[in-house]
Design an enzyme around this catalytic site. Structure first.
Site, PDB file in Angstrom:
ATOM      1  N   HIS A 381      31.351  36.500  20.180  1.00  0.00           N
ATOM      2  CA  HIS A 381      30.445  36.300  19.677  1.00  0.00           C
ATOM      3  C   HIS A 381      29.109  37.458  19.761  1.00  0.00           C
ATOM      4  O   HIS A 381      28.095  37.650  19.155  1.00  0.00           O
ATOM      5  CB  HIS A 381      29.446  35.054  20.184  1.00  0.00           C
ATOM      6  N   ASP A 385      29.152  37.475  14.187  1.00  0.00           N
ATOM      7  CA  ASP A 385      28.256  36.595  14.100  1.00  0.00           C
ATOM      8  C   ASP A 385      28.934  35.093  13.718  1.00  0.00           C
ATOM      9  O   ASP A 385      29.819  35.156  13.088  1.00  0.00           O
ATOM     10  CB  ASP A 385      27.207  36.605  12.908  1.00  0.00           C
TER      11      ASP A 385
END
EC number: 2.3.1.61
Length: 410
Positions: A381, A385
Site C-alpha cells: 500500500h 493505492d
C-alpha cells in the site's frame, strides 16, 4: 591420482552453503558425474558430482558444516587401483548364515510331542499377554485350545499378567516421554523462507483485496482445445497459463503493481517476469518466467512445465529464481478456498488463486450453478493505492471470464 571435490560457483551473491548430506561413504566407488554430496544454500539445493571415476577416500566437510565457494569437501582417488580395491572380496565382509545353535529361541521347535496352541488360542493369548507356561492345554498332545485360554482368564491369569505389563510399561515411560518431541535444525532454504516472509511483513504496508471469478469460460475453452493444444505444442493446457496472461494484460494498465521501492525511488519495470510459486518437499520456491508479457500461451505453459519439473527434482539454478517482478501462487491445488498471500519482497503484488467450487450465482435474474474461484491480491500500500489494486483485480477477473480478450488484447 587424488582429485579434490570443491564447492562450485553457486550464483550471484551466494558465497556459502551448508552440507546437506553425503550420498557416498568412505571407500565406496563412484562414477564420473555421479552425485557425491548435497549442498543447501539460502535459495537452492545443489548436488556436487564426482569429477572422476574412482573411490571416495576422504571426507573433509561433515553434514551440517558451512563451506565457502571453492572450498575442498573431500577427495576421490581415481584409477583402476581405487576401483578394484573397493570391489575386492577381501574388502567386503559377507556375513555367514547363523548355525542352528545360534538361532533365536523363538525360531526353535516346540518340545517333543507338544502341539503348538490353536490359532484362535494363540491370538487370544497375544491379546491378553498370557504365556504358554501359564496354561495347561486340554487338547490332543497338550495343545492349548481357546477354551483353555478363556478358563485361565476367568481364574485371574490376566490380572497377574497385567501387573507385570504395567510394571514394564512404567519402566519404559521415560524413553517414550522423550520421544514425544524432536529438535531438528532448519535447512538453509527454510531459514531463508522464514526470514524473507517476516521481512516482507515488517517492511511493506501489506493489504489484501478479494474478488471472485466465474471459471466457466476458461474451463470450456480448455475442455474444447486441450487435446489439440497438447498435440501441437507438446505440453498440457493448464489454468496457470491463462492466469499469467491475464496478469500480464492487467499490469500494462497498472504498472505500479509491477514496480518496487528502492530507497526513496519507485522503480517501474517495463517487462513482466512472472514468479510462479511451486511447493516442493523442502519448501516453497518461486521460479521466474522471464518476459512473460512477450510470450504466447503455449510458450508460457512450456516454461512453467520446465521450471516446475526442475523445482520438484531440486535442480533449479539460482538464476531461475532471480529477477521476478510479480508472483502468482495457487493454494487451490491443496484445497485452499481463500487466503491472504504474503508479498515476495521487493515485489509490490502477489495474486492468490484458490480452489474452484460450484456455487449458486444470480446471473441475468436467474439462479444458476457456476464454477467459482476466489481471487486474492496482496499489495504494498506504500506505492499501490486501493483503487489501483481493486481495479487491477477486476481486470484479471474480466480477462478470465472472457478469455477472448487476451487473444484480441482488449
Amino acid at each position: 591420482m587424488t582429485t579434490g571435490i570443491r564447492v562450485p560457483t553457486l550464483g550471484e551473491s551466494v558465497t556459502e552453503a551448508t552440507i546437506g548430506k553425503w550420498f557416498k561413504k568412505l571407500g565406496e566407488a563412484v562414477a564420473v558425474d555421479e552425485p557425491l554430496v548435497e549442498l543447501e544454500t539460502d535459495k537452492v539445493t545443489v548436488e556436487v558430482p564426482s569429477p572422476v571415476m574412482g573411490k571416495l577416500t576422504e571426507i573433509i566437510a561433515k553434514e551440517g558444516d558451512i563451506v565457502e565457494v571453492n572450498a575442498v569437501l573431500g577427495f576421490v582417488e581415481s584409477g583402476a587401483a581405487g576401483i578394484s580395491q573397493s570391489f575386492s572380496p577381501s574388502a567386503t565382509s559377507i556375513p555367514e548364515a547363523p548355525s542352528e545353535l545360534e538361532q533365536s529361541p523363538s525360531s526353535s521347535a516346540t518340545p517333543s510331542g507338544t502341539m503348538p496352541p490353536a490359532p484362535s488360542a494363540a491370538k487370544l493369548m497375544a491379546e491378553n499377554n498370557i504365556a504358554k507356561s501359564d496354561i495347561s492345554g486340554s487338547g490332543k498332545r497338550g495343545q492349548i485350545l481357546k477354551e483353555d485360554v478363556l478358563g485361565a482368564l476367568a481364574q485371574g491369569t490376566k490380572a497377574s499378567t497385567s501387573v507385570a505389563t504395567l510394571t514394564a510399561s512404567s519402566s519404559s515411560a521415560a524413553p517414550i516421554q522423550e520421544m514425544r518431541e524432536e529438535r531438528v535444525r532448519m535447512t538453509k532454504l527454510r531459514q531463508t523462507i522464514a526470514r524473507r516472509l517476516k521481512d516482507a511483513q515488517n517492511t511493506a504496508a501489506m493489504l489484501t483485496t478479494f474478488n471472485e471469478v466465474d471459471m466457466s469460460a476458461v474451463m470450456d475453452l480448455r475442455k474444447r482445445y486441450k487435446d489439440l493444444f497438447e498435440k501441437k505444442h507438446g505440453v498440457k493446457l493448464g489454468f496457470m497459463g491463462f492466469f499469467t496472461k491475464a496478469v500480464c494484460h492487467a499490469l500494462k494498465e497498472f504498472p505500479t503493481v509491477n514496480a518496487e521501492i528502492d530507497g526513496t525511488d519507485i522503480v517501474y519495470k517495463n517487462y513482466v517476469n512472472a514468479g510462479i510459486a511451486v511447493g516442493t518437499d523442502k519448501g516453497l520456491v518461486v521460479p521466474v518466467v522471464r518476459d512473460a508479457d512477450q510470450m504466447s500461451l503455449a510458450e508460457i505453459e512450456k516454461e512453467i512445465s520446465r521450471l516446475g519439473r526442475l523445482a520438484r527434482d531440486g535442480k533449479l539454478a539460482v538464476s531461475d529464481m532471480q529477477g521476478g517482478t510479480f508472483t502468482i501462487t495457487n493454494g487451490g491445488v491443496y484445497g485452499s478456498l481463500m487466503s491472504t498471500p504474503i508479498l515476495n519482497a521487493p515485489q509490490s503484488g502477489i495474486l492468490g488463486m484458490h480452489a474452484i467450487k460450484e456455487r449458486a450465482m444470480v446471473v441475468g435474474g436467474q439462479i444458476i450453478i457456476c464454477p467459482m474461484m476466489y481471487l486474492a491480491l496482496s499489495y504494498d500500500h506504500r506505492i499501490v493505492d486501493g483503487q489501483e489494486a481493486v481495479t487491477f483485480l477486476v481486470r484479471v477477473k474480466e480477462s478470465l471470464e472472457d478469455p477472448e480478450r487476451l487473444v484480441l488484447d482488449l
